[in-house]
Design a protein around this motif. Sequence first.
Motif, PDB file in Angstrom:
ATOM      1  N   VAL A  22     -18.552   8.379 -33.758  1.00  0.00           N
ATOM      2  CA  VAL A  22     -18.406   9.678 -33.103  1.00  0.00           C
ATOM      3  C   VAL A  22     -17.186   9.615 -32.190  1.00  0.00           C
ATOM      4  O   VAL A  22     -16.652   8.550 -31.903  1.00  0.00           O
ATOM      5  CB  VAL A  22     -19.662  10.052 -32.291  1.00  0.00           C
ATOM      6  CG1 VAL A  22     -20.857  10.210 -33.226  1.00  0.00           C
ATOM      7  CG2 VAL A  22     -19.975   9.001 -31.228  1.00  0.00           C
ATOM      8  N   GLU A  46     -23.747  13.877 -40.351  1.00  0.00           N
ATOM      9  CA  GLU A  46     -22.743  13.032 -39.714  1.00  0.00           C
ATOM     10  C   GLU A  46     -21.902  13.790 -38.689  1.00  0.00           C
ATOM     11  O   GLU A  46     -20.841  13.327 -38.275  1.00  0.00           O
ATOM     12  CB  GLU A  46     -21.858  12.363 -40.772  1.00  0.00           C
ATOM     13  CG  GLU A  46     -22.651  11.457 -41.700  1.00  0.00           C
ATOM     14  CD  GLU A  46     -21.785  10.481 -42.479  1.00  0.00           C
ATOM     15  OE1 GLU A  46     -20.575  10.392 -42.200  1.00  0.00           O
ATOM     16  OE2 GLU A  46     -22.330   9.793 -43.370  1.00  0.00           O
ATOM     17  N   TYR A  59     -28.988   4.396 -33.902  1.00  0.00           N
ATOM     18  CA  TYR A  59     -28.681   5.713 -34.471  1.00  0.00           C
ATOM     19  C   TYR A  59     -27.624   5.496 -35.549  1.00  0.00           C
ATOM     20  O   TYR A  59     -26.495   5.114 -35.248  1.00  0.00           O
ATOM     21  CB  TYR A  59     -28.151   6.641 -33.375  1.00  0.00           C
ATOM     22  CG  TYR A  59     -27.931   8.083 -33.799  1.00  0.00           C
ATOM     23  CD1 TYR A  59     -28.844   9.068 -33.433  1.00  0.00           C
ATOM     24  CD2 TYR A  59     -26.813   8.459 -34.538  1.00  0.00           C
ATOM     25  CE1 TYR A  59     -28.644  10.399 -33.800  1.00  0.00           C
ATOM     26  CE2 TYR A  59     -26.606   9.774 -34.911  1.00  0.00           C
ATOM     27  CZ  TYR A  59     -27.524  10.745 -34.527  1.00  0.00           C
ATOM     28  OH  TYR A  59     -27.326  12.061 -34.896  1.00  0.00           O
ATOM     29  N   ALA A  68     -22.463   1.862 -32.192  1.00  0.00           N
ATOM     30  CA  ALA A  68     -22.705   3.303 -32.200  1.00  0.00           C
ATOM     31  C   ALA A  68     -22.087   3.880 -33.459  1.00  0.00           C
ATOM     32  O   ALA A  68     -21.188   3.277 -34.048  1.00  0.00           O
ATOM     33  CB  ALA A  68     -22.074   3.942 -30.962  1.00  0.00           C
ATOM     34  N   PRO A  69     -22.560   5.044 -33.914  1.00  0.00           N
ATOM     35  CA  PRO A  69     -21.929   5.658 -35.084  1.00  0.00           C
ATOM     36  C   PRO A  69     -20.505   6.088 -34.764  1.00  0.00           C
ATOM     37  O   PRO A  69     -20.081   6.095 -33.600  1.00  0.00           O
ATOM     38  CB  PRO A  69     -22.828   6.869 -35.368  1.00  0.00           C
ATOM     39  CG  PRO A  69     -23.437   7.188 -34.046  1.00  0.00           C
ATOM     40  CD  PRO A  69     -23.644   5.867 -33.376  1.00  0.00           C
ATOM     41  N   GLU A 122     -21.705  15.460 -34.767  1.00  0.00           N
ATOM     42  CA  GLU A 122     -22.008  14.833 -33.485  1.00  0.00           C
ATOM     43  C   GLU A 122     -23.072  15.609 -32.718  1.00  0.00           C
ATOM     44  O   GLU A 122     -23.263  15.409 -31.526  1.00  0.00           O
ATOM     45  CB  GLU A 122     -20.723  14.712 -32.662  1.00  0.00           C
ATOM     46  CG  GLU A 122     -19.657  13.860 -33.356  1.00  0.00           C
ATOM     47  CD  GLU A 122     -18.320  13.864 -32.636  1.00  0.00           C
ATOM     48  OE1 GLU A 122     -18.132  14.709 -31.745  1.00  0.00           O
ATOM     49  OE2 GLU A 122     -17.470  13.026 -32.974  1.00  0.00           O
ATOM     50  N   TYR A 152     -26.375  13.090 -31.602  1.00  0.00           N
ATOM     51  CA  TYR A 152     -26.244  11.733 -31.085  1.00  0.00           C
ATOM     52  C   TYR A 152     -26.581  11.641 -29.587  1.00  0.00           C
ATOM     53  O   TYR A 152     -27.395  10.809 -29.170  1.00  0.00           O
ATOM     54  CB  TYR A 152     -24.829  11.208 -31.333  1.00  0.00           C
ATOM     55  CG  TYR A 152     -24.597   9.824 -30.770  1.00  0.00           C
ATOM     56  CD1 TYR A 152     -25.261   8.724 -31.285  1.00  0.00           C
ATOM     57  CD2 TYR A 152     -23.717   9.625 -29.712  1.00  0.00           C
ATOM     58  CE1 TYR A 152     -25.063   7.458 -30.778  1.00  0.00           C
ATOM     59  CE2 TYR A 152     -23.505   8.363 -29.194  1.00  0.00           C
ATOM     60  CZ  TYR A 152     -24.179   7.281 -29.726  1.00  0.00           C
ATOM     61  OH  TYR A 152     -23.983   6.023 -29.207  1.00  0.00           O
ATOM     62  N   GLN A 207     -29.687   9.603 -27.716  1.00  0.00           N
ATOM     63  CA  GLN A 207     -29.343   8.534 -26.782  1.00  0.00           C
ATOM     64  C   GLN A 207     -29.990   8.779 -25.429  1.00  0.00           C
ATOM     65  O   GLN A 207     -30.401   7.839 -24.744  1.00  0.00           O
ATOM     66  CB  GLN A 207     -27.820   8.431 -26.627  1.00  0.00           C
ATOM     67  CG  GLN A 207     -27.126   7.856 -27.844  1.00  0.00           C
ATOM     68  CD  GLN A 207     -27.613   6.455 -28.171  1.00  0.00           C
ATOM     69  OE1 GLN A 207     -28.334   6.267 -29.135  1.00  0.00           O
ATOM     70  NE2 GLN A 207     -27.249   5.484 -27.370  1.00  0.00           N
TER      71      GLN A 207
END
Length: 209
Positions: free
Chosen positions: A129, A85, A101, A126-127, A87, A90, A94
Amino acid sequence: MIEIVIVDDHPLFRDGIRAALAGREEFVIVAEAGDGQGAINTARRVKMDMLLLDINMPGVNGFEACQIIRREYPDIKIVVLTADESENFYGMFQQIGVAGYFFKSISAVNLVAYLNKISRGEPVPAPAVSKEVLKEVAGMKCNFGLTPRELAILKLVTMGESNRDIGIALYISEKTVKNHLSKIFRKMQVEDRTQAALKAVKLKMIETN
């Protein structure tokens, strides 16, 4: 029916995904694999709509597998599911162009909802982040995984240089230039140098001034 392949090196996680999708008539799991090479091999022999892919796996990792599969089978929707988890990855994924994601902490209900959205071509969240990372991703140049040498050759192609002149400029043989161009065309999913040059300029892959 959405045909799905699950790739993760932990059988228990694959079992969990299978359980989350069980009983959903819109999904069918057509294959599973435990590493990145398995993902590549499966993509080459099994018809699928969506690939659920882990990142950290032995041998060929998820990022490497994603690059190859995106290049060879651009219609497959790749969804990354990671336990990391941070960053770190990511932006990289992308840039390749994954369909989704998510962190593995996602709930089964949300995962099912998002997979349905992805299958319909709808945007998914998006997660969690940082804004800085999201801003960086938004400003990224897509380079299709080209190496620095390939980008240098592509820049000379956009300038109208011949293979011979490119070789002279970069101190490599004309045959080596041709080999690099074949790889560039394959990665960019174009047929020739004209298409490559137009695509590079349109996507602002290189500086043209």
